[in-house]
Design a protein around this motif. Structure first.
Motif, PDB file in Angstrom:
ATOM      1  N   GLU A  34       0.836  -1.196   0.000  1.00  0.00           N
ATOM      2  CA  GLU A  34       0.000   0.000   0.000  1.00  0.00           C
ATOM      3  C   GLU A  34       0.879   1.256   0.000  1.00  0.00           C
ATOM      4  O   GLU A  34       1.758   1.407   0.843  1.00  0.00           O
ATOM      5  CB  GLU A  34      -0.919  -0.007   1.216  1.00  0.00           C
ATOM      6  CG  GLU A  34      -1.679   1.275   1.488  1.00  0.00           C
ATOM      7  CD  GLU A  34      -2.455   1.769   0.276  1.00  0.00           C
ATOM      8  OE1 GLU A  34      -2.350   2.969  -0.028  1.00  0.00           O
ATOM      9  OE2 GLU A  34      -3.158   0.960  -0.371  1.00  0.00           O
ATOM     10  N   GLU A  38      -0.168   4.390   7.137  1.00  0.00           N
ATOM     11  CA  GLU A  38      -1.154   3.661   7.917  1.00  0.00           C
ATOM     12  C   GLU A  38      -2.177   4.630   8.503  1.00  0.00           C
ATOM     13  O   GLU A  38      -1.823   5.660   9.084  1.00  0.00           O
ATOM     14  CB  GLU A  38      -0.470   2.884   9.040  1.00  0.00           C
ATOM     15  CG  GLU A  38      -1.420   2.040   9.870  1.00  0.00           C
ATOM     16  CD  GLU A  38      -0.699   1.189  10.897  1.00  0.00           C
ATOM     17  OE1 GLU A  38      -1.376   0.396  11.580  1.00  0.00           O
ATOM     18  OE2 GLU A  38       0.544   1.316  11.016  1.00  0.00           O
ATOM     19  N   TYR A 134       2.930  -0.522   4.406  1.00  0.00           N
ATOM     20  CA  TYR A 134       2.530   0.851   4.123  1.00  0.00           C
ATOM     21  C   TYR A 134       3.716   1.622   3.538  1.00  0.00           C
ATOM     22  O   TYR A 134       4.881   1.250   3.700  1.00  0.00           O
ATOM     23  CB  TYR A 134       2.051   1.544   5.395  1.00  0.00           C
ATOM     24  CG  TYR A 134       0.821   0.914   6.011  1.00  0.00           C
ATOM     25  CD1 TYR A 134      -0.448   1.180   5.513  1.00  0.00           C
ATOM     26  CD2 TYR A 134       0.933   0.052   7.105  1.00  0.00           C
ATOM     27  CE1 TYR A 134      -1.573   0.604   6.081  1.00  0.00           C
ATOM     28  CE2 TYR A 134      -0.185  -0.526   7.686  1.00  0.00           C
ATOM     29  CZ  TYR A 134      -1.437  -0.248   7.166  1.00  0.00           C
ATOM     30  OH  TYR A 134      -2.542  -0.825   7.732  1.00  0.00           O
TER      31      TYR A 134
END
Length: 447
Positions: A34, A38, A134
């Motif tokens: 991703e 976060e 993340y």
């Protein structure tokens, strides 16, 4: 439990999280890559620019999400989401008429997208074999030409360090601007697509409304009556007793510079809706956010199912395959239906991993096609919209318009339309003899 070793998912949005949940039952390790930081709560994230605008979870999506994450619906409500009666608490002005208001026994959850996504992420984090990286970006896919197989990814973190990760399955859930389609084109693999230019703009703002004992709705939609009207809007209650107002305009009908200039610019935009209901609600309200803009110049369905010689080991899902017109609120529910289809395939498939991927790619068009057809049937009501038109478009538009108008008078017809709109029944139920008779009867009565 696990008969496969490792899956890597590109993108930690809703589709990526849903894919992770499903694949965690079949792979020893699931890694989500991703690019965003976060989330520390139900807040908008940079990678989901549409997050500040109104979202809807249709009945099919709500039921499916509960199936994947048991108890999540009650957790939504416990943290402020609004539970409504779908047909009683919705005031909907559609194609020049107000829909009937009645108790149909259906419930809908009103909440912001960040609130929904945050709850999904909390469930994901409890699954021990899922890891989320993340602040990482996938820069390239690792490819074995001899085997025609994608076997990993090259990723970069926020200090520009590059590293590779290998896996049995690579899932691209990174959205409309995904790496897969451009990477495949460079490989010489063409992805056919269907594209419709709609020139859609979303403009949204959150409000605190003054108390009003006569307010008898939780969500109100003022939909344009095409082709004359191009701008519509929705006001919806969400968590923390806030209201989101989203105004949408087709074919670049919204002057976004004026809308975002100041609070009065947004009010003037609301004043231009087909009904003044939304303007009258917010003119005395207190703005709680800046005005946000989101653009969808085109919708596109990338036909991976029709591509020749796709590399083994690569699966595409969510907006990576199809970005649909968001005005109809079907995107998240499509993602959930795809995740359920993926789960069913892996549960029942004792064949190779690649056969499971192929089965999924063939199943996805069966989910998308009827929804895509419904959406573009409406989009093509505007002259000048370019793209491939469905067969029998004028007949479909004529019949749909009759259903829309009868939904203001006939509860049975509206109830059937609600089922179709919420993706729990096929559109064919609107062509049952009883409904056909009503449509024809309306025509005869006007002669």
């Amino acid at each position: 439990m696990f008969n496969k070793q490792k899956a890597i998912i590109i993108g930690g949005g809703i589709s990526g999280k849903l894919a992770a949940r499903v694949l965690s039952d079949f792979f020893k390790d699931v890694v989500v890559i991703e690019r965003d930081t976060e989330s520390l709560g139900p807040y908008p994230r940079k990678g989901a620019r549409q997050g500040e605008h109104l979202h809807a979870l249709l009945h099919a999506g709500q039921y499916g999400l509960e199936e994947l994450f048991p108890g999540i619906t009650e957790n939504f409500y416990a943290s402020g989401a609004v539970k409504i009666n779908s047909t009683k608490d919705l005031a909907w002005f559609h194609h020049g008429v107000w829909k009937l208001r009645y108790d149909g026994g259906y419930t809908t959850t009103l909440q912001t997208r960040p609130h929904l996504e945050w709850h999904i992420e909390k469930y994901i984090k409890k699954i021990p074999n899922i890891s989320i990286y993340y602040n990482h970006v996938v820069k390239n896919l690792l490819y074995d030409e001899d085997e025609n197989r994608v076997y990993g990814v090259e990723i970069q973190n926020n200090d520009d360090t590059l590293k590779t990760q290998k896996a049995d399955l690579i899932v691209d859930a990174s959205g409309a601007g995904s790496i897969s389609s451009s990477w495949l084109e460079k490989l010489g693999i063409h992805i056919p697509n269907e594209k419709v230019e709609i020139g859609l703009k979303y403009v949204s703002k959150s409000f605190q409304l003054p108390d009003n004992n006569t307010r008898d709705w939780m969500i109100k939609i003022v939909y344009p009556n095409p082709p004359i009207e191009k701008i519509g809007g929705t006001i919806s209650k969400v968590e923390d007793n806030r209201y989101i107002v989203t105004i949408n305009g087709y074919q670049d009908a919204i002057d976004e510079k004026e809308a975002v200039k100041n609070d009065n610019g947004f009010l003037e935009l609301a004043k231009g809706l087909p009904k003044l209901d939304i303007y009258n609600e917010i003119k005395d309200g207190s703005p709680l956010s800046k005005t946000s803009v989101f653009r969808v110049p085109q919708i596109i369905w990338k036909r991976y199912d029709k591509a020749k010689e796709l590399p083994n080991g690569l699966l595409v899902i969510g907006d990576t395959v199809c970005r649909i017109d968001p005005v109809f609120g079907q995107g998240m529910s499509i993602a959930i239906l795809e995740a359920l289809a993926l789960q069913k395939i892996f549960r029942g498939d004792r064949d190779t991993l690649q056969r499971s991927i192929i089965r999924f790619h063939k199943k996805v068009p069966q989910i998308i096609a009827p929804i895509w057809n419904m959406v573009i049937t409406e989009d093509f009501r505007y002259p000048g919209i370019s793209g491939k038109k469905p067969i029998g478009l004028s007949i479909q538009q004529w019949y749909a318009k009759k259903i829309f108008l009868l939904s203001s008078q006939n509860q049975d017809i509206y109830d059937s339309f609600v089922k179709v709109m919420n993706l729990i029944q096929p559109i064919t139920i609107l062509m049952k003899p009883k409904i056909l008779t009503k449509v024809l009867g309306q025509i005869m009565s006007k002669k």
